[in-house]
Structure formats: structure tokens, C-alpha cells
Design a protein around this motif. Structure first.
Motif, PDB file in Angstrom:
ATOM      1  N   MET A   1       0.826  -1.206   0.000  1.00  0.00           N
ATOM      2  CA  MET A   1       0.000   0.000   0.000  1.00  0.00           C
ATOM      3  C   MET A   1       0.865   1.262   0.000  1.00  0.00           C
TER       4      MET A   1
ATOM      5  N   ALA B   1       0.294   3.923  -2.886  1.00  0.00           N
ATOM      6  CA  ALA B   1      -0.173   5.266  -2.536  1.00  0.00           C
ATOM      7  C   ALA B   1       0.884   6.329  -2.824  1.00  0.00           C
TER       8      ALA B   1
ATOM      9  N   ARG C   1       1.093   6.702  -6.693  1.00  0.00           N
ATOM     10  CA  ARG C   1      -0.095   7.379  -7.199  1.00  0.00           C
ATOM     11  C   ARG C   1      -0.078   8.853  -6.853  1.00  0.00           C
ATOM     12  N   SER C   2       0.131   9.166  -5.576  1.00  0.00           N
ATOM     13  CA  SER C   2       0.062  10.568  -5.163  1.00  0.00           C
ATOM     14  C   SER C   2       1.222  11.380  -5.737  1.00  0.00           C
TER      15      SER C   2
ATOM     16  N   SER D   1      -4.493  11.240  -0.943  1.00  0.00           N
ATOM     17  CA  SER D   1      -3.715  10.046  -1.299  1.00  0.00           C
ATOM     18  C   SER D   1      -2.320  10.121  -0.684  1.00  0.00           C
TER      19      SER D   1
ATOM     20  N   TYR E   1       0.351   4.771   5.815  1.00  0.00           N
ATOM     21  CA  TYR E   1       0.820   3.418   5.526  1.00  0.00           C
ATOM     22  C   TYR E   1       2.308   3.267   5.841  1.00  0.00           C
TER      23      TYR E   1
ATOM     24  N   THR F   1      -9.309   9.021  -4.712  1.00  0.00           N
ATOM     25  CA  THR F   1      -8.196   8.914  -3.781  1.00  0.00           C
ATOM     26  C   THR F   1      -8.019   7.436  -3.453  1.00  0.00           C
ATOM     27  N   VAL F   2      -6.987   7.125  -2.686  1.00  0.00           N
ATOM     28  CA  VAL F   2      -6.784   5.753  -2.228  1.00  0.00           C
ATOM     29  C   VAL F   2      -7.987   5.303  -1.406  1.00  0.00           C
ATOM     30  N   TRP F   3      -8.566   6.245  -0.649  1.00  0.00           N
ATOM     31  CA  TRP F   3      -9.662   5.909   0.265  1.00  0.00           C
ATOM     32  C   TRP F   3     -11.053   6.138  -0.340  1.00  0.00           C
TER      33      TRP F   3
ATOM     34  N   GLY G   1     -12.019   2.516  -0.503  1.00  0.00           N
ATOM     35  CA  GLY G   1     -10.895   1.782  -1.091  1.00  0.00           C
ATOM     36  C   GLY G   1     -11.289   0.836  -2.195  1.00  0.00           C
TER      37      GLY G   1
ATOM     38  N   TYR H   1      -8.802  -0.238  -4.663  1.00  0.00           N
ATOM     39  CA  TYR H   1      -7.730  -1.089  -4.121  1.00  0.00           C
ATOM     40  C   TYR H   1      -8.328  -2.363  -3.497  1.00  0.00           C
TER      41      TYR H   1
ATOM     42  N   PRO I   1      -7.971  -0.825   1.779  1.00  0.00           N
ATOM     43  CA  PRO I   1      -7.825   0.284   2.716  1.00  0.00           C
ATOM     44  C   PRO I   1      -8.817   0.275   3.886  1.00  0.00           C
TER      45      PRO I   1
END
Length: 139
Positions: free
Chosen positions: A32, A36, A39-40, A58, A65, A112-114, A118, A121, A125
Motif C-alpha cells: 500500500m 499510494a 499514485r500521489s 492520497s 501506511y 483517492t486511495v480511500w 478503497g 484497491y 484500505p
């Protein structure tokens, strides 16, 4: 500079958090972190003006993480408590951002990641902090 005996004694004095299921947690958190951060970093460096909130969130996820991964690898009671606290904060973030993206998707021109708890993903998440908190409480 500490000698080898001191370093060995310090490491042996810490309770390992990376055994059994903890090893899987470290591995998943490590994956993760890579996802993340990649990506960010890409989104912030190439198109930050398009969705600054989403890309910043992100990056916050990546920091959470990374800190949890570090704490798990470090071991010891203090690191366990820090990881437990951070897992709780991570879960709160996932639930808040997940709810926000479901109720007001127009607030996020990009995910976003969240986002959506999630979903992009495979819901890791939202599952990972719950699993982490359960495991860390037993340790």
C-alpha cells in the motif's frame, strides 16, 4: 556509536511485531505504501490543479501506511501503541473519505486511495486497519 552487544540487546528487548500474521500485515502495508506513494507523487507532480484535495488525501494515506509499516518493523510496546493509534486514525480517514465520496462524488474530480472505502484497491484500505487493530490488540 553503539557496540554490537548493545544493539543486539536493544533489538532483543523489543517484542517482535513481524511474526506470524504480522509479517503479512507488514507486506500488505508495504504494498500500500508503494501504491499510494506512486499514485500521489505522480498525480501531485503532473495534475495537482485538477483535484488537489483528492491527491493530497492520497499522499496522507501514503504517510499513514509508511508510518504503520515502520512501526510494525521496529517492534516494541511503544511502536505497537503508535501503530494501533495510527491504524485507528487510518480507519477514521477511510470511513470519512469513503462516506464523503459516496454521498458527494462531485467533490472529488478524481479518486483517492480511500475513495468509496478503497474500492479501487479491492477494499484493502478499509479491511487493513481493522485487521491491524485486531492483531495489534492481541499482541
Amino acid at each position: 556509536m553503539p557496540d554490537a552487544d548493545t544493539t543486539t540487546a536493544t533489538a532483543a528487548g523489543r517484542k517482535r511485531l513481524v511474526s506470524g500474521p504480522g509479517l503479512l500485515l507488514v507486506w500488505l502495508y508495504g504494498v500500500m505504501v508503494v501504491g499510494a506513494v506512486s499514485r500521489s507523487a505522480f498525480q501531485i507532480s503532473t495534475e495537482f490543479g485538477r483535484a488537489p484535495l483528492a491527491y493530497s488525501l492520497s499522499a496522507v494515506a501514503a504517510l499513514a501506511y509508511a508510518f504503520i509499516t515502520y512501526s510494525l518493523v521496529r517492534g516494541g510496546e511503544r511502536a505497537r501503541r503508535a501503530a494501533l493509534f495510527c491504524c485507528g486514525a487510518e480507519l477514521a480517514g477511510v470511513l470519512a473519505v469513503g462516506t464523503w465520496t459516496v454521498l458527494r462524488p462531485e467533490s472529488f474530480p478524481d479518486t483517492t486511495v480511500w475513495s468509496q472505502f478503497g474500492m479501487g484497491y479491492l477494499f484493502i484500505p478499509v479491511i487493513l486497519p481493522i485487521t491491524g487493530m485486531l492483531w495489534l490488540r492481541k499482541r
